[in-house]
Enzyme design. Sequence first.
Site, mmCIF file in Angstrom:
data_model
loop_
_atom_site.group_PDB
_atom_site.id
_atom_site.type_symbol
_atom_site.label_atom_id
_atom_site.label_comp_id
_atom_site.label_asym_id
_atom_site.label_seq_id
_atom_site.Cartn_x
_atom_site.Cartn_y
_atom_site.Cartn_z
ATOM 1 N N LYS A 3 5.921 -7.693 2.380
ATOM 2 C CA LYS A 3 5.670 -7.475 3.807
ATOM 3 C C LYS A 3 4.501 -8.350 4.233
ATOM 4 C CE LYS A 3 5.139 -2.903 3.773
ATOM 5 N NZ LYS A 3 5.029 -2.750 2.300
ATOM 6 N N GLY B 212 0.820 -1.199 0.000
ATOM 7 C CA GLY B 212 0.000 0.000 0.000
ATOM 8 C C GLY B 212 0.855 1.251 0.000
ATOM 9 N N SER B 213 0.343 2.333 -0.578
ATOM 10 C CA SER B 213 1.022 3.625 -0.500
ATOM 11 C C SER B 213 0.840 4.208 0.898
ATOM 12 C CB SER B 213 0.463 4.584 -1.552
ATOM 13 O OG SER B 213 0.816 4.151 -2.846
ATOM 14 N N GLY B 214 1.567 5.289 1.153
ATOM 15 C CA GLY B 214 1.492 5.937 2.460
ATOM 16 C C GLY B 214 2.696 5.651 3.333
ATOM 17 N N HIS B 215 3.655 4.848 2.796
ATOM 18 C CA HIS B 215 4.861 4.503 3.547
ATOM 19 C C HIS B 215 6.114 5.112 2.907
ATOM 20 C CE1 HIS B 215 2.271 1.734 5.593
ATOM 21 N NE2 HIS B 215 2.072 1.013 4.509
ATOM 22 N N ASP C 254 -1.249 -8.394 0.776
ATOM 23 C CA ASP C 254 0.004 -8.385 0.023
ATOM 24 C C ASP C 254 0.468 -9.810 -0.286
ATOM 25 O OD1 ASP C 254 0.053 -5.630 0.173
ATOM 26 O OD2 ASP C 254 1.566 -5.521 1.745
ATOM 27 N N HIS D 33 0.286 0.890 9.818
ATOM 28 C CA HIS D 33 -1.013 1.377 9.342
ATOM 29 C C HIS D 33 -1.844 1.884 10.511
ATOM 30 C CE1 HIS D 33 0.372 -1.940 6.776
ATOM 31 N NE2 HIS D 33 0.040 -1.131 5.804
#
Lengths: 331, 331
Positions: A104, A53-56, A109, A218
């Site tokens: 991860k 996921g994006s945001g990392h 994922d 998250h």
Amino acid sequence: MKKVINSVEDVVRDALNGLAAAHPELSVDVVGKVITRAGGPTPGKVGLISGGGSGHEPLHGGFVGLGMLDAACPGEVFTSPVPDQMAQATRDVNSGAGVLHIVKNYTGDVLNFKMAAELADDDGIEVATVVVNDDVAVEDSLYTAGRRGTGATVFVEKIAGALAEQKAPLKAVTDVANEVNERSRSFGIALTACTTPAAGKPGFDLPADEVELGVGIHGEPGRHRVKLQTSSELAGVALSAINDDMPLAGQDLLVMVNGLGGTPLIELYIAYQDVASHIAALGGRITRQLVGNYITSLDMAGFTVTVCKLTNDLTTLWDAPVRTPALRWGV
Amino acid sequence: MKKVINSVEDVVRDALNGLAAAHPELSVDVVGKVITRAGGPTPGKVGLISGGGSGHEPLHGGFVGLGMLDAACPGEVFTSPVPDQMAQATRDVNSGAGVLHIVKNYTGDVLNFKMAAELADDDGIEVATVVVNDDVAVEDSLYTAGRRGTGATVFVEKIAGALAEQKAPLKAVTDVANEVNERSRSFGIALTACTTPAAGKPGFDLPADEVELGVGIHGEPGRHRVKLQTSSELAGVALSAINDDMPLAGQDLLVMVNGLGGTPLIELYIAYQDVASHIAALGGRITRQLVGNYITSLDMAGFTVTVCKLTNDLTTLWDAPVRTPALRWGV
């Protein structure tokens, strides 16, 4: 919600456009959401792919380049990429030497990378997979079965990337990736919750005088909440948890103090001072270190500590040249 | 106030201890608060020194190293360093070729660097000074007479540092530092106020749906407040202000989109996309760029845009090797 965005729907697209504009050394497929090195696959080299996921950010797109990843597949914010992304990336970076998927340990994922590996197998591409699961805070969470994958992902991508750059075969690259994961542990501490663009409000309520110990990237709940403590006390909690799980005494260590996105660098250096003191008290020796924002959680304030027990070979691979947007030395 | 600190009094000391532990390539005098390269002064090379209040990390300590600064003098948070710090640093880095002081245009910094230069003169050390004043937002503020010095400081330190590394004489290094400052402009936008450890609460009140246009790096008030806008609209405000002051059409440009400390990288890339679009619409050409946290304001959310009109010579100096904690390429 205050964010520098144009619309909730366009966050990932706009950020990829910005990444592409800022880094001509990358090739960014904004529609297909695959980031590769601009030069295409390196002949005879195992291809390394990661995603999530994006945001990392800078994970994973900021780690594409010489000595690290060949491709990254960003999903929507905190959402797994779809199998087609990883399948396309696998085809894009395949030079015949096989492809390693660095995943991860989150249920979506793992599942989607598995499907992508099956699609690649149909195309006759040999794929191996390493699942990163370094977070000692909890055994299970809403997002994962077993331990969560966090900061060790950066170490796995760097060290396996260095070995792949030397044209090592797929099995050796996979083995070293697993070795790094097995020798690494992480623990995270949140001072604030993060706000996803879609939710528009913090993911959990954290009182003004409390911190969350063992938080996930998250905003998954941690072990428990306590009143705000000093940096030294917080570092002590993180190191105790790590040392209980993997004793550090007598070990040469690679240590990362990582900001979660909303923590200024001055505080990360304070945390690093205290992490280093606690590690010395536990009998460990820090021989390599990294302080900064490498695997974030949007605007969350707080930090994570990741520790890897080095060997001479792992140290040499860590020191090998790397040239990516977020990690760069030796070239 | 939630911060990763041990006590309000020990913020700068603890952060310097962390910087020292994380970067053995630096020599950090924690008591005297002077950061130099571990190797000591480079024979025959002009010494470059900068400094200012802490809270803007990685500025300036993160820019000490090959191809950039020889020393940095951090004051307390948002407080000028004292003349003794700059005087000690001047002696430490002097190899006989003279020393350049790079000073952001704030009253205390200018005054204290001036006193340090006089002390150095007493010691027979030749000192030149460049005052950086690139912020187009306001002419005067509580902190400064004339324009404030912000993002262009990074460009001045990098480009003058590259020329100094080539053993150019003090006059040439000073001239190029002034040239970069004169060709650079900045504009900042805050989504939130920052909280200094000593104050314990945000430096100003900003309603949940408003942003401050033209903010300074200490939370100084900007031009005015408006309702929260899109990234593209905010970038448009910044670029209009810059272009009104220094037309960009037909120019080769170095552009930095800089996070103020509390803004995640994903948002900085969105802002960069929009900054690049507006610059293209204004007829400018971005030939070099930087996206990340380089000159921050503690935990403030928001970003600044800095633009420098390049020449071929300035581009070559920008591209020259640099090896510092926060900026690194070519070596």
